[in-house]
Motif scaffolding. Structure first.
Motif, mmCIF file in Angstrom:
data_model
loop_
_atom_site.group_PDB
_atom_site.id
_atom_site.type_symbol
_atom_site.label_atom_id
_atom_site.label_comp_id
_atom_site.label_asym_id
_atom_site.label_seq_id
_atom_site.Cartn_x
_atom_site.Cartn_y
_atom_site.Cartn_z
ATOM 1 N N LEU A 159 0.720 -0.799 -0.064
ATOM 2 C CA LEU A 159 -0.207 -0.117 -0.187
ATOM 3 C C LEU A 159 1.061 1.069 -0.523
ATOM 4 O O LEU A 159 2.114 1.192 0.849
ATOM 5 C CB LEU A 159 -1.061 0.329 1.743
ATOM 6 N N VAL A 160 0.739 1.875 -1.107
ATOM 7 C CA VAL A 160 1.713 3.289 -1.288
ATOM 8 C C VAL A 160 0.904 4.716 -0.811
ATOM 9 O O VAL A 160 0.393 4.795 -1.470
ATOM 10 C CB VAL A 160 2.063 3.121 -2.211
ATOM 11 N N PRO A 161 0.977 5.588 0.661
ATOM 12 C CA PRO A 161 1.221 6.034 1.011
ATOM 13 C C PRO A 161 1.110 7.064 -0.357
ATOM 14 O O PRO A 161 2.327 7.418 -0.783
ATOM 15 C CB PRO A 161 1.152 6.769 2.189
ATOM 16 N N GLY A 189 9.978 9.474 -8.399
ATOM 17 C CA GLY A 189 10.017 8.460 -7.393
ATOM 18 C C GLY A 189 9.328 7.272 -7.270
ATOM 19 O O GLY A 189 9.592 6.116 -6.467
ATOM 20 N N LEU A 190 7.915 7.558 -7.663
ATOM 21 C CA LEU A 190 6.693 6.724 -8.026
ATOM 22 C C LEU A 190 7.340 5.480 -8.534
ATOM 23 O O LEU A 190 6.798 3.865 -7.917
ATOM 24 C CB LEU A 190 5.477 6.306 -8.178
ATOM 25 N N LEU A 238 7.515 1.353 -7.988
ATOM 26 C CA LEU A 238 6.706 0.554 -8.231
ATOM 27 C C LEU A 238 7.664 -0.829 -9.412
ATOM 28 O O LEU A 238 8.039 -1.716 -9.264
ATOM 29 C CB LEU A 238 6.177 1.244 -9.733
ATOM 30 N N LYS A 239 9.142 -0.068 -9.771
ATOM 31 C CA LYS A 239 9.701 -1.297 -10.113
ATOM 32 C C LYS A 239 10.408 -2.338 -9.480
ATOM 33 O O LYS A 239 10.655 -3.226 -9.903
ATOM 34 C CB LYS A 239 10.912 -0.475 -10.792
ATOM 35 N N ASP A 251 -3.189 13.543 -12.108
ATOM 36 C CA ASP A 251 -2.099 12.452 -12.517
ATOM 37 C C ASP A 251 -2.128 12.120 -12.287
ATOM 38 O O ASP A 251 -2.051 10.722 -13.190
ATOM 39 C CB ASP A 251 -1.035 13.304 -12.727
ATOM 40 N N VAL A 252 -1.878 11.268 -10.973
ATOM 41 C CA VAL A 252 -1.666 9.642 -10.235
ATOM 42 C C VAL A 252 -2.634 8.874 -10.622
ATOM 43 O O VAL A 252 -2.696 8.448 -10.897
ATOM 44 C CB VAL A 252 -1.903 9.789 -8.636
#
Length: 276
Positions: free
Chosen positions: A161-163, A173-174, A178-179, A215-216
Motif C-alpha cells: 500500500l503506497v501513501p 520516485g513512484l 513500482l520498479k 495525474d495519479v
C-alpha cells in the motif's frame, strides 16, 4: 492399525507493507490509523514497525524504555516475532516496536543467505504461535528508503500500500518504487501485488491537490483508492499524545477518512480472494 492424524496449517494473516521511499508522505500516520480503523471494525491487527525512527511505536503510546524486544531482535534472529509483540490501547491492535538499533541491522545480516527473507520467516513462524492465530492483518511500516529492510517487508508481504502526498513531486520516485516491487515479485516473492495508492494531505482548497489526484489516477487508474486523506490538524496532533487519531478525535475528518479507507481495503481484499 495406526491412525493417521492430519495437521491443519493455521490461516496466514494478510500482510500489507506500507512503503514509499520519500519521507513525510503520511506513511506512519496511515499505518497507525489504518490499523486502528481495521481493529475498530472487528479485525485483529498487528503493526510491525520497521522504521528505525520508531514513530509508529511512539504514536501508539509505547515508550522507548519499554521496548525490551524489537524488530531489530527479530531480524537478527534473537527472538521470534511473537516475543516482540506488545499490546496497545486499541483493542484488537498489537505492535512489534522498533528501536534505533535497527539502523545497524543491514550490516549484521548482509552476508546471510536468507537476508531478504528474515521477516518472512518470522511471520511464517508467528502463524503457529497460539497467541497470534486470530490475527487477520499485519501492517508493516517501512522506512523511507528502498533498503534491505524494505526488501524484507516486501518479501514477507502479500501486497504493498503506497501513501502518496498531494504535492508537486508526488509522482517523482513512484516509478522507482513500482520498479522495486516488480523486482521483488520477479526474484523473491511472486505473489506480491500493489494493493493500492492512497492520496494523503489532500487540501480541496488547493488546485494543486486536484491536479495531483488527476495525474495519479491517469497514471495508475483503479489502483488509486477512492478515499483520500485530508490535511487535518487533529491527525497531526494525535501522535504527541501517543494516540491514533481515531482515539484522539473520532469525529474529525481525518479519522473518518481512515475508517473509509479500512472499508475500502477490506473490499479489495475480498475481491482478490474471490478472484483467486
Amino acid at each position: 492399525m495406526t491412525e493417521l492424524t492430519s495437521v491443519t496449517t493455521p490461516r496466514r494473516p494478510r500482510v500489507i507493507a506500507l512503503a514509499n521511499q520519500k519521507g513525510g508522505v503520511g506513511k506512519t500516520t496511515t499505518a497507525i490509523n489504518l490499523g486502528t480503523a481495521l481493529a475498530a471494525i472487528g479485525e485483529k491487527v498487528l503493526i510491525v514497525d520497521l522504521d528505525p525512527q520508531g514513530n509508529a511505536s511512539t504514536g501508539l503510546g509505547v515508550d522507548r524504555r519499554n521496548r525490551k524486544s524489537s524488530t531489530y531482535d527479530v531480524l537478527c534472529g534473537d527472538v521470534g516475532l511473537g516475543q516482540a509483540l506488545q499490546p496497545t490501547a486499541v483493542p484488537g491492535l498489537s505492535l512489534a516496536p522498533s528501536t534505533l538499533d535497527l539502523l545497524g541491522v543491514e550490516l549484521e545480516i548482509a552476508s546471510s543467505k536468507d537476508r531478504a527473507h528474515r521477516l518472512k520467516n518470522a511471520i511464517d513462524e508467528l502463524v503457529y504461535d497460539q497467541r497470534c492465530q486470530d490475527l487477520t492483518y499485519i501492517l508493516i511500516d517501512c522506512p523511507p528508503s528502498l533498503s534491505l529492510i524494505t526488501i524484507n517487508a516486501m518479501t514477507a508481504s502479500d501486497a504493498v500500500l503506497v501513501p502518496l502526498q498531494c504535492e508537486f513531486f508526488a509522482l517523482e520516485g513512484l516509478s522507482q518504487l513500482l520498479k522495486t516491487v516488480e523486482q521483488v515479485k520477479a526474484g523473491l516473492n511472486p505473489r506480491l501485488i500493489i494493493q493500492g495508492v492512497v492520496l494523503t494531505m489532500f487540501d480541496p482548497r488547493n488546485n494543486l491537490s486536484g491536479q495531483v489526484m488527476a495525474d495519479v489516477k491517469s497514471f495508475l487508474g483503479d489502483k488509486v483508492y477512492e478515499t483520500v486523506i485530508p490535511r487535518n490538524v487533529r491527525i497531526s496532533e494525535a501522535p504527541s499524545y501517543g494516540k491514533p487519531a481515531l482515539l484522539y478525535d473520532l469525529r474529525c475528518s481525518g479519522s473518518q477518512a481512515y475508517l473509509r479507507l479500512a472499508s475500502e481495503v477490506i473490499k479489495r481484499e475480498r475481491a482478490l480472494r474471490a478472484a483467486a
